[in-house]
Structures are given as C-alpha cells and as structure tokens.
Design a protein around this motif. Structure first.
Motif, PDB file in Angstrom:
ATOM      1  N   UNK A  51       0.828  -1.198   0.000  1.00 37.89           N
ATOM      2  CA  UNK A  51       0.000   0.000   0.000  1.00 37.89           C
ATOM      3  C   UNK A  51       0.864   1.250   0.000  1.00 37.89           C
ATOM      4  N   UNK A  52       0.284   2.325  -0.586  1.00 35.01           N
ATOM      5  CA  UNK A  52       1.016   3.580  -0.633  1.00 35.01           C
ATOM      6  C   UNK A  52       1.185   4.172   0.754  1.00 35.01           C
ATOM      7  N   UNK A  53       0.231   3.927   1.631  1.00 38.38           N
ATOM      8  CA  UNK A  53       0.297   4.464   2.993  1.00 38.38           C
ATOM      9  C   UNK A  53       0.854   3.403   3.930  1.00 38.38           C
ATOM     10  N   UNK A  54       1.779   3.757   4.744  1.00 40.24           N
ATOM     11  CA  UNK A  54       2.314   2.904   5.809  1.00 40.24           C
ATOM     12  C   UNK A  54       3.155   1.729   5.314  1.00 40.24           C
ATOM     13  N   UNK A  55       3.137   1.468   4.011  1.00 38.96           N
ATOM     14  CA  UNK A  55       3.936   0.367   3.498  1.00 38.96           C
ATOM     15  C   UNK A  55       3.407  -1.006   3.839  1.00 38.96           C
ATOM     16  N   UNK A  56       2.131  -1.099   4.196  1.00 34.77           N
ATOM     17  CA  UNK A  56       1.539  -2.398   4.500  1.00 34.77           C
ATOM     18  C   UNK A  56       1.622  -3.308   3.285  1.00 34.77           C
ATOM     19  N   UNK A  57       1.991  -4.570   3.526  1.00 30.17           N
ATOM     20  CA  UNK A  57       2.149  -5.516   2.433  1.00 30.17           C
ATOM     21  C   UNK A  57       1.177  -6.687   2.551  1.00 30.17           C
ATOM     22  N   UNK A  58       0.973  -7.341   1.431  1.00 29.29           N
ATOM     23  CA  UNK A  58       0.166  -8.555   1.402  1.00 29.29           C
ATOM     24  C   UNK A  58       0.733  -9.465   0.326  1.00 29.29           C
ATOM     25  N   UNK A  59       0.577 -10.771   0.531  1.00 26.96           N
ATOM     26  CA  UNK A  59       1.160 -11.747  -0.367  1.00 26.96           C
ATOM     27  C   UNK A  59       0.168 -12.860  -0.672  1.00 26.96           C
ATOM     28  N   UNK A  60       0.337 -13.452  -1.833  1.00 23.59           N
ATOM     29  CA  UNK A  60      -0.388 -14.680  -2.127  1.00 23.59           C
ATOM     30  C   UNK A  60       0.143 -15.789  -1.216  1.00 23.59           C
ATOM     31  N   UNK A  61      -0.732 -16.699  -0.852  1.00 26.02           N
ATOM     32  CA  UNK A  61      -0.326 -17.784   0.051  1.00 26.02           C
ATOM     33  C   UNK A  61       0.851 -18.576  -0.511  1.00 26.02           C
ATOM     34  N   UNK A  62       0.881 -18.728  -1.827  1.00 28.07           N
ATOM     35  CA  UNK A  62       1.910 -19.555  -2.455  1.00 28.07           C
ATOM     36  C   UNK A  62       3.313 -18.977  -2.320  1.00 28.07           C
ATOM     37  N   UNK A  63       3.419 -17.671  -2.065  1.00 27.69           N
ATOM     38  CA  UNK A  63       4.747 -17.046  -2.012  1.00 27.69           C
ATOM     39  C   UNK A  63       5.070 -16.462  -0.651  1.00 27.69           C
ATOM     40  N   UNK A  64       4.097 -16.429   0.253  1.00 27.90           N
ATOM     41  CA  UNK A  64       4.329 -15.815   1.564  1.00 27.90           C
ATOM     42  C   UNK A  64       5.473 -16.527   2.270  1.00 27.90           C
ATOM     43  N   UNK A  65       6.391 -15.732   2.807  1.00 35.03           N
ATOM     44  CA  UNK A  65       7.559 -16.287   3.489  1.00 35.03           C
ATOM     45  C   UNK A  65       8.747 -16.508   2.575  1.00 35.03           C
ATOM     46  N   UNK A  66       8.537 -16.474   1.265  1.00 39.53           N
ATOM     47  CA  UNK A  66       9.626 -16.655   0.307  1.00 39.53           C
ATOM     48  C   UNK A  66       9.901 -15.386  -0.505  1.00 39.53           C
ATOM     49  N   UNK A  67       8.867 -14.622  -0.777  1.00 34.51           N
ATOM     50  CA  UNK A  67       8.990 -13.409  -1.593  1.00 34.51           C
ATOM     51  C   UNK A  67       8.817 -12.180  -0.702  1.00 34.51           C
ATOM     52  N   UNK A  68       9.489 -11.086  -1.083  1.00 37.22           N
ATOM     53  CA  UNK A  68       9.368  -9.823  -0.360  1.00 37.22           C
ATOM     54  C   UNK A  68       9.251  -8.682  -1.343  1.00 37.22           C
ATOM     55  N   UNK A  69       8.213  -7.887  -1.190  1.00 37.58           N
ATOM     56  CA  UNK A  69       8.040  -6.694  -2.024  1.00 37.58           C
ATOM     57  C   UNK A  69       8.586  -5.495  -1.264  1.00 37.58           C
ATOM     58  N   UNK A  70       9.235  -4.596  -2.001  1.00 40.05           N
ATOM     59  CA  UNK A  70       9.780  -3.400  -1.372  1.00 40.05           C
ATOM     60  C   UNK A  70       9.825  -2.276  -2.399  1.00 40.05           C
ATOM     61  N   UNK A  71      10.102  -1.075  -1.921  1.00 38.94           N
ATOM     62  CA  UNK A  71      10.183   0.063  -2.830  1.00 38.94           C
ATOM     63  C   UNK A  71      11.327   0.963  -2.397  1.00 38.94           C
ATOM     64  N   UNK A  72      11.905   1.650  -3.359  1.00 39.44           N
ATOM     65  CA  UNK A  72      12.904   2.684  -3.108  1.00 39.44           C
ATOM     66  C   UNK A  72      12.370   3.942  -3.771  1.00 39.44           C
ATOM     67  N   UNK A  73      11.762   4.797  -2.970  1.00 37.39           N
ATOM     68  CA  UNK A  73      11.121   5.984  -3.545  1.00 37.39           C
ATOM     69  C   UNK A  73      12.137   6.921  -4.196  1.00 37.39           C
ATOM     70  N   UNK A  74      13.344   6.952  -3.668  1.00 33.42           N
ATOM     71  CA  UNK A  74      14.366   7.829  -4.245  1.00 33.42           C
ATOM     72  C   UNK A  74      14.721   7.405  -5.669  1.00 33.42           C
TER      73      UNK A  74
END
Length: 125
Positions: A51-74
């Motif tokens: 999410x744009x606010x607070x950086x809350x994340x969500x994952x599909x069950x198949x990838x949770x614990x293995x994949x990580x989403x992140x952003x570098x706004x700069x």
C-alpha cells in the motif's frame, strides 16, 4: 507513464532472483504497487502488493515467506525479492501501480491502471 520490469531469468530450484520495476513519468511513492504473474496456460494471478500508505504488504499464500516486495522511492523503483524458488514459480512477472487501490481490491488486476511489460522467470528442477 512507463513501468519497466527487469531481473527475470533462468534459475535452479532453491535459488533467488530480484525483480525490479522502474517508473518513468510517475512517482511511485503515491501509488499502491503490486506484482502479478502469469504461468504458461494459466490466468494472471496476484503475487504481492504494498500500500502507498504505511507500506503495508500482502502476499499470495503460495509465495508468503519466500517473496518480499519493497520500494525505493528515491529511485522510483519497486522490487520483488524471490527466494527458495520452485519450478511452479515459473511465469511472466508483471509490476503494476495505482493511486486508488482499496483493501478489498488489492488483489484484483482491474484495480491497477499502470502495468509493466513483464519479465520472464524460469525455475528449473
């Protein structure tokens, strides 16, 4: 507005890859961002979102614990770190963005108005 996805390739099962998605003509910090994937012969499916606010994340069950989403706004770039890859992770991966996603539509493709061109990830057994 253009989203450029990169980082795909061929990797052995158990390996890692990091996908990148760089935006031009748009500021990612104002968007909810997501990754979807489309495996051969299957429909495009949700993988992860931030999410744009607070950086809350969500994952599909198949990838949770293995994949990580992140952003570098700069750098106006979003990432998908993929670890412990499996052959069933093989797919074309797409990044997507939207300024107006709500919680109930987070995993819906139709909620996202901006899409990258896709990058192919192939995991060999």
């Amino acid at each position: 507005v253009q989203l450029q996805a990169s980082g795909g390739g061929l990797v052995q099962a158990g390996g890692s890859l990091r996908l990148s998605c760089e935006a031009s003509g748009r500021t990612f910090s104002r968007d909810t961002i997501a990754w979807f994937r489309q495996a051969p012969g299957k429909e495009r499916a949700f993988v992860a979102a931030m999410f744009r606010s607070y950086g809350t994340t969500d994952y599909a069950d198949a990838v949770r614990g293995r994949f990580t989403i992140s952003r570098d706004n700069a750098k106006n770039t979003v990432y998908l770190q993929m670890n412990s890859l499996r052959p069933d992770d093989t797919a074309v991966y797409y990044c997507a963005a939207s300024p107006s996603v709500i919680r109930s539509t987070l995993k819906s493709q139709s909620a996202y108005g901006y899409w990258g061109q896709g990058t192919l990830v192939t995991v060999s057994s």
